[in-house]
Scaffold this motif. Structure first.
Motif, PDB file in Angstrom:
ATOM      1  N   ALA B 311       0.813  -1.215   0.000  1.00 56.35           N
ATOM      2  CA  ALA B 311       0.000   0.000   0.000  1.00 56.35           C
ATOM      3  C   ALA B 311       0.848   1.267   0.000  1.00 56.35           C
ATOM      4  O   ALA B 311       0.373   2.334  -0.415  1.00 56.35           O
ATOM      5  CB  ALA B 311      -0.944   0.000   1.206  1.00 56.35           C
ATOM      6  N   SER B 312       2.109   1.153   0.411  1.00 56.38           N
ATOM      7  CA  SER B 312       2.915   2.380   0.482  1.00 56.38           C
ATOM      8  C   SER B 312       3.516   2.737  -0.872  1.00 56.38           C
ATOM      9  O   SER B 312       4.033   3.837  -1.056  1.00 56.38           O
ATOM     10  CB  SER B 312       4.052   2.194   1.499  1.00 56.38           C
ATOM     11  OG  SER B 312       4.909   1.146   1.051  1.00 56.38           O
ATOM     12  N   ALA B 313       3.499   1.811  -1.794  1.00 56.61           N
ATOM     13  CA  ALA B 313       4.090   2.088  -3.110  1.00 56.61           C
ATOM     14  C   ALA B 313       3.120   1.668  -4.188  1.00 56.61           C
ATOM     15  O   ALA B 313       3.291   0.619  -4.834  1.00 56.61           O
ATOM     16  CB  ALA B 313       5.412   1.323  -3.260  1.00 56.61           C
ATOM     17  N   PRO B 314       2.076   2.468  -4.403  1.00 59.75           N
ATOM     18  CA  PRO B 314       1.036   2.037  -5.349  1.00 59.75           C
ATOM     19  C   PRO B 314       1.603   1.873  -6.754  1.00 59.75           C
ATOM     20  O   PRO B 314       2.434   2.666  -7.201  1.00 59.75           O
ATOM     21  CB  PRO B 314       0.004   3.174  -5.302  1.00 59.75           C
ATOM     22  CG  PRO B 314       0.667   4.310  -4.655  1.00 59.75           C
ATOM     23  CD  PRO B 314       1.808   3.806  -3.845  1.00 59.75           C
ATOM     24  N   SER B 315       1.163   0.818  -7.404  1.00 63.18           N
ATOM     25  CA  SER B 315       1.615   0.581  -8.770  1.00 63.18           C
ATOM     26  C   SER B 315       0.455   0.013  -9.568  1.00 63.18           C
ATOM     27  O   SER B 315      -0.571  -0.390  -9.021  1.00 63.18           O
ATOM     28  CB  SER B 315       2.789  -0.412  -8.774  1.00 63.18           C
ATOM     29  OG  SER B 315       2.341  -1.668  -8.318  1.00 63.18           O
ATOM     30  N   SER B 316       0.652  -0.007 -10.852  1.00 69.83           N
ATOM     31  CA  SER B 316      -0.367  -0.618 -11.705  1.00 69.83           C
ATOM     32  C   SER B 316       0.302  -1.221 -12.920  1.00 69.83           C
ATOM     33  O   SER B 316       1.520  -1.065 -13.127  1.00 69.83           O
ATOM     34  CB  SER B 316      -1.408   0.422 -12.126  1.00 69.83           C
ATOM     35  OG  SER B 316      -2.452  -0.212 -12.831  1.00 69.83           O
ATOM     36  N   GLY B 317      -0.480  -1.917 -13.699  1.00 67.85           N
ATOM     37  CA  GLY B 317       0.023  -2.491 -14.933  1.00 67.85           C
ATOM     38  C   GLY B 317      -0.822  -1.974 -16.078  1.00 67.85           C
ATOM     39  O   GLY B 317      -1.744  -1.183 -15.881  1.00 67.85           O
ATOM     40  N   ASN B 318      -0.539  -2.419 -17.268  1.00 74.73           N
ATOM     41  CA  ASN B 318      -1.290  -1.996 -18.440  1.00 74.73           C
ATOM     42  C   ASN B 318      -1.890  -3.194 -19.136  1.00 74.73           C
ATOM     43  O   ASN B 318      -1.288  -4.269 -19.185  1.00 74.73           O
ATOM     44  CB  ASN B 318      -0.364  -1.250 -19.410  1.00 74.73           C
ATOM     45  CG  ASN B 318      -1.144  -0.647 -20.573  1.00 74.73           C
ATOM     46  OD1 ASN B 318      -1.951   0.240 -20.396  1.00 74.73           O
ATOM     47  ND2 ASN B 318      -0.900  -1.173 -21.768  1.00 74.73           N
ATOM     48  N   TRP B 319      -3.084  -3.005 -19.652  1.00 71.56           N
ATOM     49  CA  TRP B 319      -3.755  -4.064 -20.398  1.00 71.56           C
ATOM     50  C   TRP B 319      -4.323  -3.450 -21.669  1.00 71.56           C
ATOM     51  O   TRP B 319      -5.314  -2.764 -21.651  1.00 71.56           O
ATOM     52  CB  TRP B 319      -4.866  -4.677 -19.522  1.00 71.56           C
ATOM     53  CG  TRP B 319      -5.745  -5.670 -20.220  1.00 71.56           C
ATOM     54  CD1 TRP B 319      -5.543  -6.267 -21.433  1.00 71.56           C
ATOM     55  CD2 TRP B 319      -6.992  -6.157 -19.742  1.00 71.56           C
ATOM     56  NE1 TRP B 319      -6.580  -7.095 -21.731  1.00 71.56           N
ATOM     57  CE2 TRP B 319      -7.491  -7.066 -20.717  1.00 71.56           C
ATOM     58  CE3 TRP B 319      -7.750  -5.945 -18.592  1.00 71.56           C
ATOM     59  CZ2 TRP B 319      -8.702  -7.742 -20.561  1.00 71.56           C
ATOM     60  CZ3 TRP B 319      -8.949  -6.630 -18.441  1.00 71.56           C
ATOM     61  CH2 TRP B 319      -9.410  -7.522 -19.421  1.00 71.56           C
ATOM     62  N   GLY B 320      -3.656  -3.729 -22.777  1.00 66.52           N
ATOM     63  CA  GLY B 320      -4.182  -3.260 -24.053  1.00 66.52           C
ATOM     64  C   GLY B 320      -3.679  -1.877 -24.405  1.00 66.52           C
ATOM     65  O   GLY B 320      -2.727  -1.359 -23.848  1.00 66.52           O
TER      66      GLY B 320
END
Lengths: 293, 452, 285
Positions: B311-320
């Motif tokens: 939770a202290s290092a929010p990240s995300s990925g990509n789809w499409g």
């Protein structure tokens, strides 16, 4: 006179020539090219290389291909007898003269043949739907669990249903046409002997149908082992059940076009062709042995 | 550049393939060398005023509006838009045309994840000689990373993106007293709570046929499963991070607290409409799509970032998300390159993509545009959904490589990991099977597979 | 057949079978009157409250600049050209095999029959690659040419020619001084007519419904036949990612209905011919 006879001698080949020329160009040519291609391998790294019969060795041991072939063999064993039996029964019923509205029935059963497999798969795909299909809706109303036509266990049967729906009429018409050519005096003789409709069917009609039945059987062997359209089109409805190797032909297609391994695909196709030829001849031999027995 | 080669470059607008022209310049384009000498402004001007016809393969609906902007600016150029199918369908056709040596377009829509699949076969044109590098700062950093090659080549221009977030049903959460999960642990707990409370509803559906979502989640978790370097390839789809994911999702699937049915089927649409799933883990193109296909649930959805591992290092990925790339064998490289660049970086065109096709922007300008991020659709109860995803876009991990045979990777995923999710078997084992299949395939294709 | 007592149980059973065969088509007709939303919410086998068949038809015919109309035209063109061409080649070839003898004729005929067993996938890619070399890919010829070779048509016509064109008639014409081609065109073709029409019809159906061949040969949607076009719409109707359109389902359904109607009508109108033509093919071996 010699000139006329000479003209006559060349006439045969000349009549046949247009067909044969196209046949060679469009069939034998690509077939030879495919055989040639199957002896190579094209890799992402390193390009094309001659590998002899390696592709065939791999194909014969390829578990996905073997599963695909096994599946169409199972399909053949279930679907073809059912379909031909129905076609036979319908043809006999139509020929018996006992039917009201025979013309309507005949036409109605034949109509599905005019429907493209794309549309047939669409219609049945919807009817099979676990949420919106009428069967599911009806069974829910009755308090029963919805039939899972598109599940792993049912899928082959569901496909068999679509193919049967599409082709019973076609096979029925072939058999019916054969029945219609039976000379009426055979029936008169049988009537004189006091034979009832069942006896007539067994002793007169069935033997007369033998060649036609054989024809439909061989075509069904070829068709069922090459099963492609219906599973390909149902794939979007049940992508987790119908994978890229569901039938042998689907596997060849995905190897050729998705994995772009044209050479391996050629080997796979030849292997499938060999299986079809073997099964067809086995069927023909069994049928002919039956006749002479 | 000698006079001969300059004339050769001018002639590319009509006949001479780029390869020959560059060879005349003395610089081969084998992907590992520095960019060829850039086309000069006068070359570009000449090419853009010579009547030319380009073929552009794309499945974006109504793209004619953006194309018209280009044609208005360069009246000598005519762009023929062809819809050759979406995604895999188009890629298959493209590869077959390339293999046959004829029928391929000049410019083509390629999703980010498929770019290496076409660069390994040397099918894309490096856009650096045509001024592409100047566009770098217009685009969100990680998108530029996605289109950049190992030696700095620019293989395509980003068009739209799909950073992953979570769309959830506020009403279902309220009804059962569920707080919006911020971590994956909270998510798992919420899933179990929801199932007990209401047997007809699942917290989410992780589709067994959607490798795209899986890769996006891997991306979020910081995994780097694929790395290609010439003929060396490193495949780590079953490393610690991936195993953590497999254990997590496989576990939830086996517990029966999430759905795993195939997505984008009639049954799945129906499920969304009926409220069978309380969340949809999806990309930035999801909100508009959902609004179109689940009209009966309007007003009940909200957007939030994905639950986090940390939770202290929010990240995300990509789809499409897609790009525009130029095919190497095009007869009009300058014009094609200009078109690809204009279509996606021209401010008006980029804005149209966001407002007419509702694409999630790849350009920083549109992402910063208050009109865009301030949009508050009623379907989401007036929430500024674009702002949510714009913030998410800033947290997408900077780099994530794709394999040079993505079709194969996706098919194998579906038949191993996907199948295990649907069949409730051990997903970690399936993960190892996936690894095995990919390694075998890579070796059979001549790659040297490096151990992690 | 003497006594013609109609059997009611048999009739009922056959009508039940008929209902099974017509059920999906009934669904198709009903579904074409619904909007996409209704397709998901109403009972499958009965109409919705607001039928909109004509609106659906109009939408189908105008979507994407009327590409559906193009597809119908393409299908018609491919099917008619292939059917007529294939039947002509089969007729000439069948006549040649039936009425003439020369060295290797049996071998050639058996070779053609054996061709029926080869899986289409084996041929598809090599044909594609060969066509690409001569620049025929993505043209109507890519679909028409392979459809001109019909081994089953050849078989049918040969069998038919053996029966329908008596040797005596041919001999008489020869004595009268007619050339072989004249005999074929003026006399034989007339006698072969029912078989010819059968081959035309069956090749027509096969080409109309052909999916695999045009799928791989054609890239340009303007050249698609109905089958490939509908399949591509169907794929569009569900796909995710950029450019997804979730309203296509009604178009796919209505398009399917429109694609089935022409062939069914053709069948109804041409019943007489295919029955007698098939009789020959089914009886002999």
């Amino acid at each position: 006179m010699a000139a006329v006879r000479a003209r006559r001698r060349t006439a045969g080949p000349l009549f046949v020539a247009p067909f044969m020329v196209l046949f060679v160009l469009l069939f034998l040519g690509p077939l030879a090219y495919a055989a040639y291609l199957s002896l190579f391998q094209d890799r992402l790294v390193g390009g094309t290389a001659f590998v002899g019969l390696d592709n065939y060795v791999t194909a014969v041991q390829d578990p996905r291909l073997l599963r695909g072939i096994g599946r169409v063999a199972t399909f053949f064993v279930i679907q073809v007898p059912v379909m031909l039996l129905l076609a036979l029964l319908f043809a006999l019923a139509l020929d018996s003269g006992l039917l009201r509205l025979a013309r309507v029935v005949r036409l109605g059963i034949f109509v599905p043949y005019a429907v493209p497999s794309v549309v047939a798969s669409l219609m049945w795909g919807y009817l099979y739907g676990p949420d919106y299909g009428p069967f599911a809706q009806l069974s829910r109303k009755l308090g029963l669990p919805a039939p899972e036509f598109l599940s792993d266990g049912w899928m082959l049967g569901s496909l068999a249903n679509i193919v049967t729906w599409e082709f019973v009429g076609y096979n029925m018409i072939i058999l019916y046409a054969a029945l219609r050519t039976i000379p009426p005096d055979l029936y008169e003789a049988a009537a004189v002997d006091g034979a009832g409709p069942w006896r007539i069917a067994w002793s007169i009609k069935l033997p007369a149908l033998r060649p036609a039945l054989l024809l439909t059987l061989v075509f069904s062997v070829i068709g069922s082992f090459q099963l492609f359209n219906e599973p390909n089109l149902l794939q979007r409805l049940a992508p987790d059940v119908i994978d890229s190797g569901y039938t042998a032909n689907l596997y060849a297609y995905s190897v050729a076009f998705t994995s772009q391994q044209v050479n391996y695909a050629a080997a796979v196709s030849f292997l499938l062709g060999a299986v079809i030829v073997v099964v067809s001849y086995a069927v023909l031999l069994t049928a002919n042995r039956g006749r002479s027995a | 550049m000698t006079n001969v080669s300059r004339r050769a470059l001018l002639a590319t607008a009509s006949a001479v393939p780029l390869g020959a022209a560059l060879a005349a310049c003395g610089g081969g384009d084998d992907g590992g060398s520095p960019a060829a000498k850039p086309a000069s402004q006068s070359d570009v001007d000449k090419a853009m005023t010579t009547p030319t016809e380009l073929t552009f393969w794309t499945w974006v609906p109504d793209i004619q509006q953006e194309v018209d902007l280009f044609q208005k600016k360069y009246p000598a150029i005519k762009v023929k838009v062809v819809n050759a199918g979406r995604g895999t369908e188009q890629y298959t056709k493209l590869r077959t045309a390339l293999k046959a040596g004829s029928g391929a377009p000049d410019v083509v829509q390629i999703e980010f994840q498929y770019i290496p699949t076409f660069t390994i076969t040397d099918d894309l044109l490096d856009l650096r000689p045509y001024g592409a590098e100047a566009l770098k700062d217009k685009f969100v950093d990680w998108t530029w990373g996605q289109v950049t090659g190992r030696d700095g080549e620019v293989w395509a221009i980003p068009q739209d993106t799909g950073p992953m977030g979570m769309l959830y049903r506020q009403d279902i959460f309220d009804k059962h007293g569920i707080a919006v999960p911020k971590t994956w642990d909270e998510f798992a707990a919420a899933a179990r709570k929801l199932r007990t409370a209401d047997p007809d509803v699942y917290l989410t559906c992780l589709s067994a046929n959607e490798a795209g979502a899986w890769h996006g989640l891997l991306w979020q978790a910081g995994a780097k499963p694929y790395a290609t370097s010439g003929t060396d390839i490193t495949i780590k789809v079953n490393d610690e991070v991936a195993k953590k994911l497999a254990g997590y999702w496989g576990g939830l699937a086996r517990e029966g607290v999430i759905g795993t049915e195939a997505n984008f089927t009639d049954a799945w649409f129906g499920a969304l409409n009926r409220g069978k799933y309380a969340t949809w883990l999806t990309a930035a193109w999801g909100p508009v799509f959902l609004a179109g296909s689940a009209k009966s649930t309007s007003g009940k959805w909200r957007a939030a970032p994905l639950p986090q591992w940390d939770a202290s290092a929010p990240s995300s990925g990509n789809w499409g998300g897609s790009t525009s790339a130029v095919i190497k064998t095009t007869k009009n490289p300058i014009v094609a390159a200009q078109f690809a660049q204009f279509l996606n970086s021209d401010p008006e065109s980029a804005k149209l993509f966001a407002t007419k096709q509702f694409f999630f922007p790849a350009t920083k300008a549109v992402l910063a545009d208050p009109g865009y991020v301030g949009d508050a659709p009623a379907f989401y109860g007036g929430q500024k959904v674009n702002q949510v995803f714009a913030d998410i876009s800033a947290t997408v991990n900077a780099s994530f490589g794709w394999p040079p045979f993505l079709d194969r990777a996706v098919t194998d995923w579906t038949e191993t990991v996907g199948k295990s999710l649907a069949g409730k078997t051990d997903t970690v084992v399936a993960l190892d099977q996936w690894q095995q299949r990919l390694t075998t395939f890579a070796k059979s294709q001549g790659f040297t597979v490096q151990a992690s | 057949m003497t006594a013609r007592r109609r059997s009611t149980p048999l009739t009922v059973a056959m009508l039940a079978a008929l209902a099974y065969f017509l059920l999906p088509l009934f669904w198709l007709a009903v579904a074409s009157t619904k909007s996409t939303q209704d397709l998901f919410t109403t009972f499958g086998l009965w109409f919705s409250d607001s039928p909109r068949l004509f609106a659906n038809i109009r939408a189908t015919l105008t979507y994407d600049d009327g590409v559906f109309g193009r597809w119908l035209l393409n299908t018609g063109m491919y099917a008619v050209a292939s059917a007529l061409g294939a039947a002509l080649l089969a007729a000439a070839g069948g006549y040649g095999f039936a009425k003439f003898r020369w060295r290797g004729d049996r071998a050639a005929f058996n070779l053609v029959l054996g061709a029926i067993m080869v899986p289409t996938t084996a041929l598809a890619i090599p044909t594609y690659l060969l066509f690409a070399k001569v620049g025929l890919v993505n043209t109507p010829w890519a679909v028409i040419l392979p459809s001109l070779v019909s081994p089953f048509g050849l078989y049918l016509m040969r069998v038919y020619a053996q029966d329908a064109v008596p040797d005596t008639v041919i001999e008489a014409a020869r004595i009268d001084g007619a050339g072989e081609l004249q005999i074929f065109v003026r006399i034989a073709m007339r006698l072969l007519a029912p078989g010819f029409v059968t081959v035309v019809l069956f090749t027509l159906v096969a080409t109309w419904n052909n999916y695999f061949l045009p799928l791989i040969m054609l890239n340009d949607p303007n050249l698609y036949p109905i089958t490939v076009g509908l399949a591509s719409w169907s794929a569009q109707a569900v796909g995710g990612g950029s450019g997804a359109s979730s309203d296509m389902l009604a178009l796919v359904v209505t398009g399917s209905l429109l694609s089935v109607v022409p062939l069914v009508v053709a069948f109804l109108l041409l019943q007489r011919y295919w029955r007698s033509g098939l009789a020959a093919g089914g009886v002999k071996q």
